[in-house]
Enzyme design. Structure first.
Site, short mmCIF file in Angstrom:
data_model
loop_
_atom_site.label_atom_id
_atom_site.label_comp_id
_atom_site.label_asym_id
_atom_site.label_seq_id
_atom_site.Cartn_x
_atom_site.Cartn_y
_atom_site.Cartn_z
N GLU A 192 -18.20 -14.17 -0.20
CA GLU A 192 -19.23 -13.50 0.58
C GLU A 192 -20.57 -14.22 0.45
O GLU A 192 -21.33 -14.34 1.42
CB GLU A 192 -19.37 -12.05 0.13
CG GLU A 192 -18.18 -11.16 0.45
CD GLU A 192 -17.11 -11.22 -0.63
OE1 GLU A 192 -17.15 -12.13 -1.49
OE2 GLU A 192 -16.22 -10.35 -0.62
N PRO A 219 -8.13 -26.25 -9.93
CA PRO A 219 -7.64 -24.87 -9.98
C PRO A 219 -8.71 -23.89 -9.53
O PRO A 219 -9.91 -24.10 -9.78
CB PRO A 219 -7.28 -24.67 -11.45
CG PRO A 219 -8.13 -25.66 -12.19
CD PRO A 219 -8.26 -26.84 -11.27
#
Length: 455
Positions: free
Chosen positions: A81, A288
């Site tokens: 966001e 990752p």
């Protein structure tokens, strides 16, 4: 222990209860759970999921004075966001003071990096959002007195919304999304959904499907200008480090597996082994999604690890880059990218638009339900390849390594497909500003801040 850091967008099945009773029940439950939630904050801080010296902010306590003038509160729960809202913050620059709240340590780390880089530090004040306990929300609103509030994507906390409405604060839901799963679950509590959604003066949906679902649940005043993630700025990079590593890796075959999740790295390692038989000196970079998994990953794969101060292996090998905030570096160094969390079910995918902006040839696995529109946009523009499994991924990477012209075409199509959305941040900023009063608030004298109590 209750963890109230999760977004309330998947309620349990409820039948036969009124929205009022459900909302009242949540208010009572949150109030009764306040002591447990406070203890949980300390637990989260102990394991690195909260910032210890800023725990008071999660209870609405803050000694920082409210700045004078109009104040726009924007809540962006986490990293995704925040990334989508950054171009909007640029469009709001010098027009209003923004109080930006988030709920995760990783989002704070991102903002510590991005706000100075984008010269937004003077216009944007970051705080951690209060949990949805009525007294904590009330204390937050009493102190900051926002003139309007905007929630990004799917933040529907009943006590926050009710307190804003009671205080006469106009509300906007920005880049609103409603996934398949959330939509199905909200249909079991339609009255509560309607009550929460109708609190918003304006709703900007990220796409037509989201708009239709929100409308079906009772939302009003819905627009669908597009997904802000389509208009996000390119990920930043340390130019000196890019130059250094670019020189180190010059002429070497390189590809990247980005934002990978547990289980995928073993498949990536097998792809590397197959490719290394054909492409000598191949470097496979694994970034990752959760860098704290880096030590275990490097050990299991026999890989070098950037966070341990290790560089790329000199011969064919795997390099685990388990550092925060450097994905823009890896996308620029690796012209071939697989976007993770998509090879294995349940998956859901990660954002493929980030590498698209930086000239990568992109592949994703079959499980991309969280980014359906993004994948569709790139697929329709011939700017992305979907691979069914690890052997198909190996074929894609090998083809891209062998055919630079095809790789460039794929990357150019991807980049071109998202350029048409660049006006969305300005449209969203104007919509936010339309909620504000014409005259600045008298923050210095009209509303004294409450004492910093122990609650």
């Amino acid at each position: 222990m209750i963890d109230q850091n999760a977004t309330l967008n998947t309620p349990d099945r409820v039948t036969g209860a009124t929205a009022s009773a459900l909302a009242t029940g949540w208010t009572v439950a949150a109030t009764l759970l306040a002591p447990a939630l406070r203890l949980n904050l300390y637990r989260r801080a102990a394991i690195g999921k909260e910032v210890p010296i800023r725990l008071a902010e999660r209870r609405g306590i803050d000694a920082t004075p409210r700045p004078a003038g109009r104040l726009l509160w924007i809540h962006a729960a986490s990293v995704g966001e925040v990334v989508s809202i950054l171009p909007v913050l640029q469009a709001l620059r010098h027009r209003v003071i923004v109080l930006l709240t988030t709920g995760t340590v990783t989002s704070q780390a991102l903002l510590d990096q991005r706000l100075p880089q984008q010269s937004l530090s003077a216009d944007v004040l970051h705080r951690f959002a209060p949990l949805d306990v009525p007294s904590w929300v009330a204390r937050f609103l009493s102190h900051w007195r926002p003139d309007a509030a905007c929630f990004v994507e799917s933040e529907l906390w009943p006590n926050q919304l009710a307190a804003c409405r009671a205080s006469g604060i106009p509300l906007m839901l920005v880049n609103a999304r409603m996934s398949d799963r959330s939509f199905r679950l909200w249909q079991y509590a339609p009255r509560l959904a309607r009550r929460l959604l109708q609190a918003f003066t304006r709703i900007q949906a990220r796409g037509d499907q989201d708009a239709e679902r929100l409308k079906a649940l009772g939302a009003r005043h819905i627009e669908s200008p597009g997904d802000l993630k389509f208009a996000a700025s390119p990920l930043p990079v340390d130019q000196a480090e890019l130059d250094r590593l670019g020189e180190t890796l010059a002429g070497r075959p390189v590809w990247l597996a980005a934002s990978t999740h547990s289980g995928e790295e073993a498949l990536i390692a097998e792809v590397h082994r197959q490719l290394a038989l054909v492409h000598g000196n191949l470097l496979t970079i694994i970034a990752p999604r959760h860098p704290d998994r880096g030590p275990a990953l490097a050990a299991s794969l026999g890989a070098s690890r950037r966070a341990a101060g290790q560089g790329p292996p000199p011969g064919a090998g795997i390099w685990v880059v388990d550092t925060m905030g450097e994905l823009g570096l890896w996308y620029r160094l690796a012209p071939i990218t697989f976007v993770g969390r998509s090879l294995l079910a349940p998956g859901g995918g990660q954002n493929p638009l980030e590498p698209a902006r930086l000239g990568c040839a992109i592949a994703v696995g079959p499980h991309t339900g969280n980014f359906t529109d993004h994948v569709a946009l790139l697929r329709e523009a011939a700017g992305l390849v979907e691979v069914a499994d690890a052997p198909a991924l190996a074929q894609f990477v090998s083809a891209m390594l062998q055919d630079p012209a095809q790789r460039r075409d794929l990357a150019q199509h991807a980049a071109a497909s998202i350029r048409r959305h660049q006006d969305l941040p300005a449209i969203t900023a104007d919509a936010m500003l339309s909620l504000l009063p014409a005259r600045p608030s008298n923050a210095a004298s009209d509303h004294p801040s409450p004492p910093l109590g122990p609650g």
